[in-house]
Design a protein around this motif. Structure first.
Motif, PDB file in Angstrom:
ATOM      1  N   PHE A 197      69.832  59.609  -3.429  1.00 23.20           N
ATOM      2  CA  PHE A 197      69.299  58.342  -3.933  1.00 23.20           C
ATOM      3  C   PHE A 197      70.029  57.135  -3.341  1.00 23.20           C
ATOM      4  O   PHE A 197      69.433  56.298  -2.681  1.00 23.20           O
ATOM      5  N   GLY A 198      71.327  57.084  -3.580  1.00 28.18           N
ATOM      6  CA  GLY A 198      72.082  55.860  -3.280  1.00 28.18           C
ATOM      7  C   GLY A 198      72.081  55.468  -1.818  1.00 28.18           C
ATOM      8  O   GLY A 198      71.852  54.309  -1.473  1.00 28.18           O
ATOM      9  N   ALA A 199      72.346  56.449  -0.960  1.00 30.13           N
ATOM     10  CA  ALA A 199      72.387  56.122   0.470  1.00 30.13           C
ATOM     11  C   ALA A 199      70.997  55.730   0.958  1.00 30.13           C
ATOM     12  O   ALA A 199      70.849  54.828   1.786  1.00 30.13           O
ATOM     13  N   THR A 200      69.980  56.378   0.415  1.00 28.93           N
ATOM     14  CA  THR A 200      68.617  56.076   0.838  1.00 28.93           C
ATOM     15  C   THR A 200      68.236  54.651   0.465  1.00 28.93           C
ATOM     16  O   THR A 200      67.737  53.889   1.290  1.00 28.93           O
ATOM     17  N   ILE A 201      68.498  54.290  -0.795  1.00 29.18           N
ATOM     18  CA  ILE A 201      68.050  52.967  -1.238  1.00 29.18           C
ATOM     19  C   ILE A 201      68.849  51.873  -0.538  1.00 29.18           C
ATOM     20  O   ILE A 201      68.347  50.779  -0.299  1.00 29.18           O
ATOM     21  N   THR A 202      70.102  52.178  -0.194  1.00 29.59           N
ATOM     22  CA  THR A 202      70.937  51.186   0.466  1.00 29.59           C
ATOM     23  C   THR A 202      70.569  51.051   1.939  1.00 29.59           C
ATOM     24  O   THR A 202      70.521  49.951   2.485  1.00 29.59           O
ATOM     25  N   PHE A 203      70.310  52.169   2.562  1.00 31.14           N
ATOM     26  CA  PHE A 203      70.158  52.193   4.013  1.00 31.14           C
ATOM     27  C   PHE A 203      68.688  52.156   4.428  1.00 31.14           C
ATOM     28  O   PHE A 203      68.305  51.429   5.347  1.00 31.14           O
ATOM     29  N   ALA A 204      67.857  52.941   3.763  1.00 28.73           N
ATOM     30  CA  ALA A 204      66.490  53.118   4.242  1.00 28.73           C
ATOM     31  C   ALA A 204      65.506  52.163   3.581  1.00 28.73           C
ATOM     32  O   ALA A 204      64.447  51.882   4.128  1.00 28.73           O
ATOM     33  N   GLY A 205      65.825  51.662   2.377  1.00 28.71           N
ATOM     34  CA  GLY A 205      64.866  50.831   1.673  1.00 28.71           C
ATOM     35  C   GLY A 205      63.924  51.675   0.839  1.00 28.71           C
ATOM     36  O   GLY A 205      64.144  52.877   0.655  1.00 28.71           O
ATOM     37  N   SER A 206      62.875  51.054   0.342  1.00 28.22           N
ATOM     38  CA  SER A 206      61.978  51.740  -0.578  1.00 28.22           C
ATOM     39  C   SER A 206      60.556  51.268  -0.347  1.00 28.22           C
ATOM     40  O   SER A 206      60.200  50.161  -0.731  1.00 28.22           O
ATOM     41  N   LEU A 207      59.781  52.063   0.359  1.00 28.46           N
ATOM     42  CA  LEU A 207      58.379  51.704   0.591  1.00 28.46           C
ATOM     43  C   LEU A 207      57.538  52.959   0.437  1.00 28.46           C
ATOM     44  O   LEU A 207      57.846  53.994   1.027  1.00 28.46           O
ATOM     45  N   GLN A 208      56.498  52.818  -0.380  1.00 31.36           N
ATOM     46  CA  GLN A 208      55.662  53.989  -0.666  1.00 31.36           C
ATOM     47  C   GLN A 208      55.193  54.656   0.620  1.00 31.36           C
ATOM     48  O   GLN A 208      54.671  54.009   1.528  1.00 31.36           O
ATOM     49  N   GLY A 209      55.377  55.959   0.697  1.00 32.82           N
ATOM     50  CA  GLY A 209      54.896  56.728   1.828  1.00 32.82           C
ATOM     51  C   GLY A 209      55.827  56.729   3.033  1.00 32.82           C
ATOM     52  O   GLY A 209      55.692  57.567   3.908  1.00 32.82           O
ATOM     53  N   THR A 210      56.750  55.766   3.084  1.00 32.76           N
ATOM     54  CA  THR A 210      57.630  55.687   4.244  1.00 32.76           C
ATOM     55  C   THR A 210      59.073  56.041   3.884  1.00 32.76           C
ATOM     56  O   THR A 210      59.695  56.892   4.514  1.00 32.76           O
ATOM     57  N   THR A 211      59.579  55.374   2.850  1.00 34.14           N
ATOM     58  CA  THR A 211      60.984  55.607   2.494  1.00 34.14           C
ATOM     59  C   THR A 211      61.169  55.885   0.998  1.00 34.14           C
ATOM     60  O   THR A 211      62.280  56.205   0.592  1.00 34.14           O
ATOM     61  N   ARG A 212      60.119  55.736   0.188  1.00 34.46           N
ATOM     62  CA  ARG A 212      60.319  55.889  -1.247  1.00 34.46           C
ATOM     63  C   ARG A 212      60.207  57.367  -1.650  1.00 34.46           C
ATOM     64  O   ARG A 212      59.123  57.867  -1.944  1.00 34.46           O
ATOM     65  N   THR A 213      61.357  58.029  -1.662  1.00 36.50           N
ATOM     66  CA  THR A 213      61.396  59.436  -2.053  1.00 36.50           C
ATOM     67  C   THR A 213      61.291  59.542  -3.576  1.00 36.50           C
ATOM     68  O   THR A 213      61.311  58.524  -4.282  1.00 36.50           O
ATOM     69  N   LEU A 214      61.223  60.766  -4.058  1.00 36.56           N
ATOM     70  CA  LEU A 214      61.019  60.959  -5.492  1.00 36.56           C
ATOM     71  C   LEU A 214      62.132  60.323  -6.350  1.00 36.56           C
ATOM     72  O   LEU A 214      61.825  59.668  -7.351  1.00 36.56           O
TER      73      LEU A 214
END
Lengths: 272, 276
Positions: free
Chosen positions: A215-232
């Motif tokens: 969760f943490g590294a993803t939201i910090t590094f990758a961002g949050s966009l449906q279908g692209t970076t928003r994982t479960l």
């Protein structure tokens, strides 16, 4: 859920010689601490609407992305981690002995710190950012960034599991095979890896589970966009803002997947 | 993000006290309870005999700077009162109050979240005390040369917005709709602080945040005002919690926020007064 630990390397506790009785009390309390919150969460799940909540479009997209990226990062973990484990287990180099603990750093780093470290590396103003930009590549805000973040946190699970298995297996058979004229790659393929097969599988499964929960590294590094970076996990965190029932329902999905995956890894480890 | 919020909360819990006292408390490694106890021997007002009363104020994260100042002024005017501030996202704060968190006053960043407490009869009579409007945040120097909202529709631009589920995202969607723009962000963040962070780090070319966030962002970000922001003005309500442990003080704190002095503090960090 994300703090799964690597499976014990030698699962051999059949001989319980004189275990003091008091030890069962803290042991039971510890077990409760882990299990009770999961049970409590299950009581919060709105089972009547569960199916519609977990099959909403955003949930399906997020679960699909999670499964794809976790699978991709498991592959990357295998490609990078198997050689790492081999080098760490078999090399006598003193430098490596010093470097070895560093492999564990992502295990103990807060994920958000991992995310900042990744941004400092692959971000636009990061260490490699300028080079990547010249090549026309942007990593942040892409699915690739999700895979990198998941690989960063999951790699130690594979390396540690496999290295332990390699050390336990020893190198007797490898030496025999080599003395019979087998080339190093053949020894690796025909002798070493089949011997540590269960360790390899459990390591890969744990990496997958860790990647799935990232969760943490993803939201910090990758961002949050449906279908692209928003994982479960990110979807759960976002759903919590507006629809706590959906967040709980999605959490239950992640718990079920995590428990299934851990069960698989543990079953493999025990069968060794 | 959680880490950052926790850090801010820890800082603000002790932020209104004399530095020496904080240092002592930290040195002793004691928890919040002991810190409160340490303050009972006279606070900002220097009234040694009075027993300390703690007033707990929950406020939206965007109010951090303003409410730290308002609380300090309140403590100065009320001998023996220690204002404990807890900052988080409005939705989190509302959920905490619904689950019985011991808040006396709650200030949220939009009326929708406050309305949930009104529906549950958990607050009395919320009053709007400030408004906040969106602005375009760009990294220092505005490398992408953003001049207005229409520029954000450029697909080559790395754009970061709040997710529509959170208040700043809902506001962003409203301004985009009013302007007839179809914005395709590269990321939809969970909070306005995340958007600001990605712009400040230079990872994004632009993002939509509140005017007060740009004021807070320091030298790393610049604001580009745009007229369409008038379509999504966020109103901040404050209310005393219905079963507050300190109902009288809670009402006084609400009055302090609405007072001319409170308004001046809010204006100082970029908030606009209520429109009506």
């Amino acid at each position: 859920m994300t703090s799964a630990r690597p499976a014990a390397h030698g699962a051999s506790s059949e001989v319980a010689v004189g275990l003091p009785r008091w030890a069962y009390v803290p042991a039971a309390l510890g077990g409760l601490l882990v299990l009770l919150p999961l049970v409590a969460m299950a009581t919060r799940v709105d089972w009547g609407d569960w199916w519609s909540l977990v099959t909403s479009e955003s949930a399906r997209v997020a679960l699909g992305l999670s499964l794809r990226t976790a699978a991709a990062s498991t592959v990357v973990c295998l490609v990078l981690g198997v050689p790492m484990a081999l080098v760490l287990a078999r090399s006598g180099s003193r430098v490596l002995r010093w470097l070895r603990p560093l492999v564990l750093v992502p295990l103990v780093l807060p994920p958000v710190v991992g995310g900042i470290a990744l941004l400092s590396t692959f971000g636009r103003r990061g260490l490699l950012g300028g080079t990547l930009e010249v090549l026309g590549l942007q990593v942040a805000f892409t699915t690739v960034a999700v895979v990198i973040a998941q690989t960063f946190v999951a790699l130690p699970f594979l390396v540690v599991s496999l290295e332990g298995a390699l050390r336990t297996a020893g190198s007797r058979y490898d030496v025999v095979a080599a003395s019979l004229g087998a080339r190093p790659t053949t020894v690796l393929r025909r002798v070493t890896l089949p011997l540590v097969g269960p360790g390899l599988v459990s390591g890969a499964v744990l990496s997958f589970a860790r990647a799935l929960g990232e969760f943490g590294a993803t939201i910090t590094f990758a961002g949050s966009l449906q279908g692209t970076t928003r994982t479960l996990p990110l979807e759960i965190y976002l759903a919590r803002e507006v629809d706590p029932d959906a967040a709980v329902a999605l959490s239950s999905v992640l718990v079920v997947v995590a428990v299934a995956v851990i069960g698989l890894a543990h079953g493999r480890g025990g069968a060794r | 993000m959680t880490v950052a919020l926790a850090g801010r909360r820890a800082r603000t819990t002790s932020g209104t006290r004399a530095p020496r006292r904080v240092a002592v408390a930290v040195a002793l490694g004691v928890g919040a309870a002991a810190t409160t106890a340490a303050c009972s021997s006279g606070d900002a007002a220097g009234d040694d005999g009075a027993a300390t009363t703690t007033l707990t104020v929950f406020a939206a994260a965007s109010l951090t700077e303003a409410f730290e100042q308002v609380a300090a002024d309140f403590e100065a005017a009320h001998a023996g009162v220690d204002v404990r501030l807890s900052f988080a996202g409005s939705s989190d704060l509302v959920a905490q109050v619904q689950q019985g968190a011991p808040a006396d006053v709650l200030a949220s960043a939009d009326t929708a979240t406050m309305d949930r407490l009104v529906a549950d009869d958990l607050v009395d009579d919320p009053r709007v005390f400030a408004t906040n409007t969106l602005t375009i945040a760009v990294p220092a120097g505005n490398p992408a040369g953003v001049t207005g909202l229409a520029d954000l529709a450029d697909p080559a631009l790395t754009l970061v917005l709040c997710a529509p589920e959170v208040p700043c995202g809902a506001a962003s969607a409203r301004v985009a709709e009013a302007a007839g723009l179809d914005l395709a962000p590269d990321s939809e963040e969970q909070s306005v602080t995340d958007v600001l962070g990605k712009v400040a780090a230079g990872e994004a070319d632009a993002g939509l945040v509140y005017v007060t966030d740009v004021a807070r962002g320091g030298d790393a970000v610049e604001g580009v005002a745009f007229p369409e922001a008038a379509n999504a003005v966020n109103t901040y309500p404050v209310a005393a919690v219905a079963d507050a442990a300190q109902p009288v003080l809670a009402a006084e704190f609400v009055d302090a926020v609405l007072s001319p002095e409170g308004r001046a503090v809010l204006a100082g960090v970029g908030f606009a007064p209520p429109s009506s």
